[in-house]
Design an enzyme around this catalytic site. Structure first.
Site: not given
Ligand code: GLN
Length: 247
Positions: A132, A196, A95
């Site tokens: 998101r 993840h 990520c």
């Molecule tokens: N901050 C980054 C985003 O929101 C990565 C998030 C993450 O590592 N899960 O895309």
């Protein structure tokens, strides 16, 4: 006795989503097979690592603010990392780390963090912080010519573009951007993904792909990895795949 050396980047900063579990799974699956696994940690202020000294370099995910803080430090090693990628060191990037190896990461406030520019993709977040990609995700990847379903959990605002070699096809979930057909970025020695989980605990085949690749590269011979008792892992996978794909 054969061994693999792992460099764990920014364990104190890129550890928001439990991606440390990937290190634990690699260590477990190596030691169960009587291989030695050594883990070095690097974060801001530590002595500069030589990335080419390692078989595996791992970095996890993190929040926008932490990414912008560590990017200034990470960029110091751009040339060294480029050489390591080119010489075949394995990079497992989750990520936020995935994003930072590209051209840049633009967060939802419009702040742009320059990336390492090692891979040609770039990432930009939607200005609406609520937009998101969050949820369970299943992709189909091909590892050593064998198709395998890879299960994970995604939580990213960043939408990643210009990925010429994805890790897998999305079977459920979003992927590199909302409703994308593809997820992640893949080369023989690079798995960069939004999954993840941690990733490797749900996908022993991916862990063993990494282990096999690294041992064969280091010792210049074929390795047939001894099977481990993955009964529990496979039961969990069946449960999750039934739930996510046959809903
Ligand atoms: N901050 C980054 C985003 O929101 C990565 C998030 C993450 O590592 N899960 O895309």
């Amino acid at each position: 006795m054969e061994s693999l050396k792992i460099l764990y980047l920014y364990p104190d900063i890129l550890e928001l989503y439990g991606d440390y579990g990937n290190i634990q799974v690699l260590k477990y699956r190596l030691e169960k097979r009587n291989f030695i696994c050594t883990i070095d940690r690097y974060s801001i202020g530590d002595d500069a690592p030589n990335f080419q000294d390692y078989d595996i370099v791992f970095a996890g995910g993190g929040a926008d603010n932490e990414q912008s803080i560590l990017a200034t430090d990470l960029i110091k090693y751009k040339e060294n990392i480029k050489l390591a990628v080119k010489s075949g060191t394995f990079f497992l990037l989750i990520c936020g780390a995935y994003q930072l190896f590209g051209k840049y990461y633009k967060d939802s406030n419009g702040n742009t963090t320059p990336g390492l520019e090692i891979f040609p993709y770039y990432t930009a977040s939607n200005p609406d912080k609520k937009k998101r990609c969050i949820g369970n995700i299943v992709i189909e990847a091909t590892l050593n010519e064998k198709k395998t379903k890879v299960i994970g959990f995604e939580n990213h605002g960043g939408q990643t573009f210009d990925v010429f070699s994805p890790f897998g096809n999305v079977l459920c979930g979003n992927g590199n951007k909302f409703g994308d057909k593809y997820e992640g970025f893949f080369l023989d020695n690079v798995i960069a993904t939004y999954l993840h989980g941690p990733l490797l605990s749900k996908n022993p085949d991916v862990a063993d792909y990494i282990i096999k690749y690294c041992l064969e590269r280091k010792y210049n011979r074929e390795f047939k990895l001894q099977d481990l008792n993955d009964e529990f892992e496979n039961l969990c996978r069946k449960q999750l795949l039934d739930k996510f794909l046959n809903k």
